[in-house]
Design an enzyme around this catalytic site. Structure first.
Site, PDB file in Angstrom:
ATOM      1  N   TRP A   9       4.170  39.593 -14.788  1.00  0.00           N
ATOM      2  CA  TRP A   9       3.492  40.589 -15.470  1.00  0.00           C
ATOM      3  C   TRP A   9       1.729  40.883 -15.052  1.00  0.00           C
ATOM      4  CZ3 TRP A   9       6.000  41.346 -21.397  1.00  0.00           C
ATOM      5  CH2 TRP A   9       7.129  41.445 -21.277  1.00  0.00           C
ATOM      6  N   LYS A  10       1.226  39.106 -15.022  1.00  0.00           N
ATOM      7  CA  LYS A  10      -0.452  39.290 -14.170  1.00  0.00           C
ATOM      8  C   LYS A  10      -1.234  39.811 -15.250  1.00  0.00           C
ATOM      9  CE  LYS A  10       0.761  40.017  -9.589  1.00  0.00           C
ATOM     10  NZ  LYS A  10       0.359  40.635  -7.494  1.00  0.00           N
ATOM     11  N   HIS A  87      -0.493  30.630  -7.609  1.00  0.00           N
ATOM     12  CA  HIS A  87      -0.572  32.132  -7.247  1.00  0.00           C
ATOM     13  C   HIS A  87      -1.573  32.445  -6.353  1.00  0.00           C
ATOM     14  CE1 HIS A  87      -0.302  36.344  -7.138  1.00  0.00           C
ATOM     15  NE2 HIS A  87       0.981  36.347  -7.596  1.00  0.00           N
ATOM     16  N   GLU A 154       5.559  33.555  -0.992  1.00  0.00           N
ATOM     17  CA  GLU A 154       4.471  35.387  -1.068  1.00  0.00           C
ATOM     18  C   GLU A 154       4.012  35.347  -0.036  1.00  0.00           C
ATOM     19  OE1 GLU A 154       4.790  36.122  -5.522  1.00  0.00           O
ATOM     20  OE2 GLU A 154       3.244  35.609  -5.423  1.00  0.00           O
ATOM     21  N   GLY A 160       1.710  43.662  -3.818  1.00  0.00           N
ATOM     22  CA  GLY A 160       0.824  44.756  -4.494  1.00  0.00           C
ATOM     23  C   GLY A 160       0.610  45.750  -3.421  1.00  0.00           C
ATOM     24  N   SER A 190       6.202  42.531  -3.291  1.00  0.00           N
ATOM     25  CA  SER A 190       6.968  44.122  -2.755  1.00  0.00           C
ATOM     26  C   SER A 190       7.973  44.264  -3.156  1.00  0.00           C
ATOM     27  CB  SER A 190       6.321  45.004  -1.899  1.00  0.00           C
ATOM     28  OG  SER A 190       4.752  44.559  -1.959  1.00  0.00           O
ATOM     29  N   GLY A 211       6.393  40.491  -9.361  1.00  0.00           N
ATOM     30  CA  GLY A 211       4.917  41.681 -10.204  1.00  0.00           C
ATOM     31  C   GLY A 211       5.419  43.500 -10.546  1.00  0.00           C
ATOM     32  N   GLY A 212       4.778  43.821  -9.591  1.00  0.00           N
ATOM     33  CA  GLY A 212       4.965  45.110 -10.070  1.00  0.00           C
ATOM     34  C   GLY A 212       6.179  45.534 -11.077  1.00  0.00           C
TER      35      GLY A 212
HETATM   36  P1  PGA Z   1       4.422  42.806  -6.415  1.00  0.00           P
HETATM   37  O1  PGA Z   1       3.703  40.864  -6.554  1.00  0.00           O
HETATM   38  O2  PGA Z   1       5.548  42.110  -6.829  1.00  0.00           O
HETATM   39  O3  PGA Z   1       3.497  43.253  -7.344  1.00  0.00           O
HETATM   40  O4  PGA Z   1       4.015  42.533  -4.939  1.00  0.00           O
HETATM   41  C1  PGA Z   1       4.249  39.990  -6.944  1.00  0.00           C
HETATM   42  C2  PGA Z   1       3.787  38.941  -7.249  1.00  0.00           C
HETATM   43  O5  PGA Z   1       2.445  38.405  -7.129  1.00  0.00           O
HETATM   44  O6  PGA Z   1       3.909  37.333  -7.522  1.00  0.00           O
END
Ligand code: PGA
Length: 228
Positions: A9-10, A87, A154, A160, A190, A211-212
């Site tokens: 979730w950052k 990360h 990643e 993102g 993504s 993430g998003g």
């Molecule tokens: P994202 O982020 O799915 O929004 O690209 C992935 C992450 O940073 O772990």
């Protein structure tokens, strides 16, 4: 081996926001789902059933003069079973080195927390064909880990951005990482409910780090269902 579907979730979701998310989130899966909220929502997320809770970061020291940091013991007390280490946002914005990352992973394992060691190349490194060199360097410390861990590949340029490597590229990199470790290897960058099924069907892709798309209960559920 089942798949791992891990949400990062950052710095999103207040505790109240996490409660709203959990009101709508009812995953049905035999795979392992982990949500990594900010520290402030760990207790709330950890109290929910049907999935595990992870942290986004920790310090490797047991305790001491590390203002603003959180130790493995503090996370264990809250029921945390996983922690993201290295990360790319930590590596670039908080200047974390490979050595620092591996020390965190070691401390996590000593406390029976499974570290998710994140690695990946930048756009420049990708464009200049250095991806495997970078990954070899970032993964060179894995031999020091004595216990369960996970690797998350990643590509920094895919995080993102809506950009995703080709399925052939993901397959090739996961074969390469498989040559270095037998640990589960996740893809991140993504991932959406639209592409998750295709990505998780690639050999040596043992799950995804999201993430998003993990901030929305429906989208995250779609990703979980794509693994079933
Ligand atoms: P994202 O982020 O799915 O929004 O690209 C992935 C992450 O940073 O772990």
């Amino acid at each position: 081996m089942g798949k791992f579907i891990i949400a990062n979730w950052k710095m999103n979701m207040t505790n109240a926001g996490a409660k709203d998310f959990l009101d709508e989130f009812r995953p049905q899966t035999k795979n392992t789902v982990v949500i990594c909220p900010p520290f402030t929502a760990l207790t709330t997320v950890g109290a929910a059933d049907g999935f595990a809770v992870g942290a986004q970061n920790m310090h490797y020291a047991e305790n001491g003069a590390y203002t603003g940091e959180v130790s493995a013991e503090m996370l264990v007390e809250l029921g945390v079973g996983y922690v993201l280490v290295g990360h790319s946002e930590r590596r670039t914005k908080f200047v974390e080195t490979d050595e620092f990352v591996i020390n965190k992973a070691k401390a996590a394992i000593s406390n029976e927390i499974v570290p998710v060691v994140c690695v990946g190349e930048t756009k420049e490194e990708y464009q200049s064909g250095k991806t495997k060199d970078i990954l070899s360097r970032q993964l060179s410390g894995l031999g020091q880990l004595d216990g369960e861990f996970i690797v998350a590949y990643e590509p920094v340029w895919a995080i993102g951005t809506g950009l995703v490597p080709t399925m052939e590229e993901i397959a090739d990199i996961h074969v390469f990482i498989r040559g270095i470790t037998k640990a589960p290897i996740l893809y991140g960058g993504s991932v959406t409910d639209k592409n998750a099924g295709e990505i998780m069907a690639i050999p040596n892709v043992d799950g995804v780090l999201v993430g998003g798309a993990a901030l929305c209960p429906n989208k995250f559920t779609g990703i979980i269902n794509a693994a079933n």
